[in-house]
Design a protein around this motif. Structure first.
Motif, PDB file in Angstrom:
ATOM      1  N   ASP A  89       0.830  -1.212   0.000  1.00 38.03           N
ATOM      2  CA  ASP A  89       0.000   0.000   0.000  1.00 38.03           C
ATOM      3  C   ASP A  89       0.865   1.264   0.000  1.00 38.03           C
ATOM      4  N   VAL A  90       1.874   1.292   0.887  1.00 39.22           N
ATOM      5  CA  VAL A  90       2.734   2.475   0.975  1.00 39.22           C
ATOM      6  C   VAL A  90       3.521   2.671  -0.311  1.00 39.22           C
ATOM      7  N   PHE A  91       4.057   1.592  -0.860  1.00 39.23           N
ATOM      8  CA  PHE A  91       4.853   1.722  -2.075  1.00 39.23           C
ATOM      9  C   PHE A  91       3.999   2.098  -3.284  1.00 39.23           C
ATOM     10  N   GLU A  92       2.748   1.641  -3.323  1.00 35.41           N
ATOM     11  CA  GLU A  92       1.859   2.050  -4.422  1.00 35.41           C
ATOM     12  C   GLU A  92       1.655   3.560  -4.403  1.00 35.41           C
ATOM     13  N   VAL A  93       1.396   4.087  -3.208  1.00 35.23           N
ATOM     14  CA  VAL A  93       1.193   5.529  -3.067  1.00 35.23           C
ATOM     15  C   VAL A  93       2.488   6.276  -3.373  1.00 35.23           C
ATOM     16  N   ARG A  94       3.598   5.780  -2.839  1.00 33.42           N
ATOM     17  CA  ARG A  94       4.868   6.474  -3.044  1.00 33.42           C
ATOM     18  C   ARG A  94       5.281   6.455  -4.521  1.00 33.42           C
ATOM     19  N   ALA A  95       5.061   5.338  -5.205  1.00 33.52           N
ATOM     20  CA  ALA A  95       5.423   5.258  -6.623  1.00 33.52           C
ATOM     21  C   ALA A  95       4.634   6.284  -7.425  1.00 33.52           C
ATOM     22  N   ALA A  96       3.348   6.419  -7.095  1.00 36.54           N
ATOM     23  CA  ALA A  96       2.516   7.397  -7.804  1.00 36.54           C
ATOM     24  C   ALA A  96       2.999   8.824  -7.526  1.00 36.54           C
ATOM     25  N   LEU A  97       3.312   9.110  -6.264  1.00 36.08           N
ATOM     26  CA  LEU A  97       3.760  10.453  -5.888  1.00 36.08           C
ATOM     27  C   LEU A  97       5.134  10.776  -6.480  1.00 36.08           C
ATOM     28  N   GLU A  98       6.034   9.806  -6.450  1.00 38.36           N
ATOM     29  CA  GLU A  98       7.377  10.023  -7.012  1.00 38.36           C
ATOM     30  C   GLU A  98       7.293  10.241  -8.524  1.00 38.36           C
ATOM     31  N   GLY A  99       6.414   9.470  -9.172  1.00 32.97           N
ATOM     32  CA  GLY A  99       6.243   9.630 -10.612  1.00 32.97           C
ATOM     33  C   GLY A  99       5.704  11.008 -10.948  1.00 32.97           C
ATOM     34  N   LEU A 100       4.721  11.446 -10.175  1.00 33.35           N
ATOM     35  CA  LEU A 100       4.147  12.774 -10.379  1.00 33.35           C
ATOM     36  C   LEU A 100       5.192  13.855 -10.136  1.00 33.35           C
ATOM     37  N   ALA A 101       5.947  13.716  -9.040  1.00 35.31           N
ATOM     38  CA  ALA A 101       6.959  14.719  -8.693  1.00 35.31           C
ATOM     39  C   ALA A 101       8.032  14.824  -9.767  1.00 35.31           C
ATOM     40  N   ALA A 102       8.507  13.691 -10.251  1.00 37.26           N
ATOM     41  CA  ALA A 102       9.563  13.705 -11.276  1.00 37.26           C
ATOM     42  C   ALA A 102       9.055  14.305 -12.582  1.00 37.26           C
ATOM     43  N   GLY A 103       7.801  13.983 -12.934  1.00 33.14           N
ATOM     44  CA  GLY A 103       7.225  14.549 -14.150  1.00 33.14           C
ATOM     45  C   GLY A 103       7.082  16.061 -14.056  1.00 33.14           C
ATOM     46  N   LEU A 104       6.608  16.540 -12.909  1.00 38.67           N
ATOM     47  CA  LEU A 104       6.477  17.983 -12.709  1.00 38.67           C
ATOM     48  C   LEU A 104       7.847  18.661 -12.669  1.00 38.67           C
ATOM     49  N   ALA A 105       8.814  17.971 -12.055  1.00 36.48           N
ATOM     50  CA  ALA A 105      10.172  18.530 -11.985  1.00 36.48           C
ATOM     51  C   ALA A 105      10.755  18.690 -13.387  1.00 36.48           C
ATOM     52  N   ALA A 106      10.456  17.756 -14.275  1.00 37.31           N
ATOM     53  CA  ALA A 106      10.955  17.839 -15.651  1.00 37.31           C
ATOM     54  C   ALA A 106      10.416  19.086 -16.353  1.00 37.31           C
ATOM     55  N   GLU A 107       9.253  19.536 -15.921  1.00 42.63           N
ATOM     56  CA  GLU A 107       8.655  20.740 -16.501  1.00 42.63           C
ATOM     57  C   GLU A 107       9.162  22.021 -15.841  1.00 42.63           C
ATOM     58  N   ARG A 108       9.468  21.937 -14.530  1.00 43.13           N
ATOM     59  CA  ARG A 108       9.657  23.154 -13.742  1.00 43.13           C
ATOM     60  C   ARG A 108      11.046  23.335 -13.123  1.00 43.13           C
ATOM     61  N   VAL A 109      11.921  22.361 -13.252  1.00 47.23           N
ATOM     62  CA  VAL A 109      13.223  22.417 -12.584  1.00 47.23           C
ATOM     63  C   VAL A 109      14.070  23.577 -13.096  1.00 47.23           C
ATOM     64  N   THR A 110      14.875  24.145 -12.203  1.00 45.00           N
ATOM     65  CA  THR A 110      15.799  25.213 -12.589  1.00 45.00           C
ATOM     66  C   THR A 110      17.191  24.631 -12.808  1.00 45.00           C
ATOM     67  N   ALA A 111      18.050  25.411 -13.407  1.00 45.00           N
ATOM     68  CA  ALA A 111      19.425  24.970 -13.651  1.00 45.00           C
ATOM     69  C   ALA A 111      20.145  24.696 -12.333  1.00 45.00           C
ATOM     70  N   ASP A 112      19.909  25.544 -11.338  1.00 49.86           N
ATOM     71  CA  ASP A 112      20.544  25.352 -10.030  1.00 49.86           C
ATOM     72  C   ASP A 112      20.068  24.064  -9.370  1.00 49.86           C
ATOM     73  N   GLU A 113      18.781  23.774  -9.499  1.00 48.72           N
ATOM     74  CA  GLU A 113      18.241  22.547  -8.902  1.00 48.72           C
ATOM     75  C   GLU A 113      18.788  21.307  -9.598  1.00 48.72           C
ATOM     76  N   LEU A 114      18.964  21.387 -10.898  1.00 48.13           N
ATOM     77  CA  LEU A 114      19.558  20.266 -11.622  1.00 48.13           C
ATOM     78  C   LEU A 114      20.976  19.995 -11.132  1.00 48.13           C
ATOM     79  N   GLU A 115      21.707  21.069 -10.915  1.00 47.35           N
ATOM     80  CA  GLU A 115      23.075  20.914 -10.416  1.00 47.35           C
ATOM     81  C   GLU A 115      23.070  20.278  -9.023  1.00 47.35           C
TER      82      GLU A 115
END
Length: 230
Positions: A89-115
């Motif tokens: 149950d926890v990993f199902e929720v975490r996988a969904a949240l991590e996937g969402l976070a990484a997808g949003l980060a790909a749209e919104r990340v800054t150069a400093d954050e990438l570094e």
């Protein structure tokens, strides 16, 4: 003759006594020598490790914060019980949240954050060659926190925070499995590369896969540990 759950503490480390006691108890829980639902008696544990009750009490408090121990009013401290269903149950929720976070980060990340992410991956790689699980877990946590931050979604961060205790326990247990830290570094590198390429779909997919790999490894390790005790 039955093997002792704990052995007397040896002060041959630069670490403070409370840290050694904490790591000893955590390892005993991860390895199943202190089983789920077992009551943790301060006096008994102190006697087994040859220390006073104070570092044991401090260790139990820290174990509670990391989700390894639950405090029951008027009864005391117990090793937290987690079933396979709880983990899934926890990993199902975490996988969904991590996937969402990484997808949003790909749209919104800054150069400093990438570094920062690239530096974090390098730090995890360096730490993975040592034997300090605490530092490895801390660096891994920092890496994932950077992705949450780059998502620019505060609600997402709040939801992840509510799961922190369960996530930390499972993160610690999975990273303790031999070979997992090496694989995790490669998975982290792939995620950062996808985020850097602004590939939303790939970043999300790789982040989910990263969590699913940790889940499968954890469940497999639990199964092997159970067979040893059967």
């Amino acid at each position: 003759m039955e093997q002792p759950r704990l052995v007397p503490i040896k002060l041959d480390s630069y670490k403070p006594l409370r840290e050694i006691v904490f790591e000893t108890l955590r390892e005993a829980i991860i390895q199943g020598r202190l089983g789920p639902g077992e009551r943790l008696m301060e006096v008994q544990l102190a006697d087994e490790m040859g220390v006073s009750r104070t570092p044991v009490r401090e260790a139990i408090r820290k174990l509670e914060l990391e989700g390894f121990v639950v405090m029951i009013p008027r009864k005391g401290a117990y090793v937290a019980s987690y079933s396979v269903k709880d983990i899934v149950d926890v990993f199902e929720v975490r996988a969904a949240l991590e996937g969402l976070a990484a997808g949003l980060a790909a749209e919104r990340v800054t150069a400093d954050e990438l570094e920062e992410m690239e530096r974090a991956v390098l730090q995890i790689y360096e730490v993975s060659h040592g034997n300090n699980l605490d530092v490895l877990v801390a660096k891994d946590t920092d890496f994932h926190d950077l992705i949450y931050k780059a998502s620019r979604n505060q609600r997402l961060v709040q939801i992840v925070t509510h799961l922190k205790e369960q996530i930390q326990r499972f993160r610690t247990t999975s990273l303790a499995v031999p070979g997992r830290s090496k694989d995790a570094v490669e998975e982290h590198r792939s995620i950062v590369e996808a985020i850097s390429d602004r590939n939303v779909e790939l970043a999300s997919s790789l982040a989910r896969e990263h969590i699913e790999n940790a889940e499968q490894l954890l469940l497999s390790a639990m199964g092997e540990e159970k067979e040893k005790h059967d």
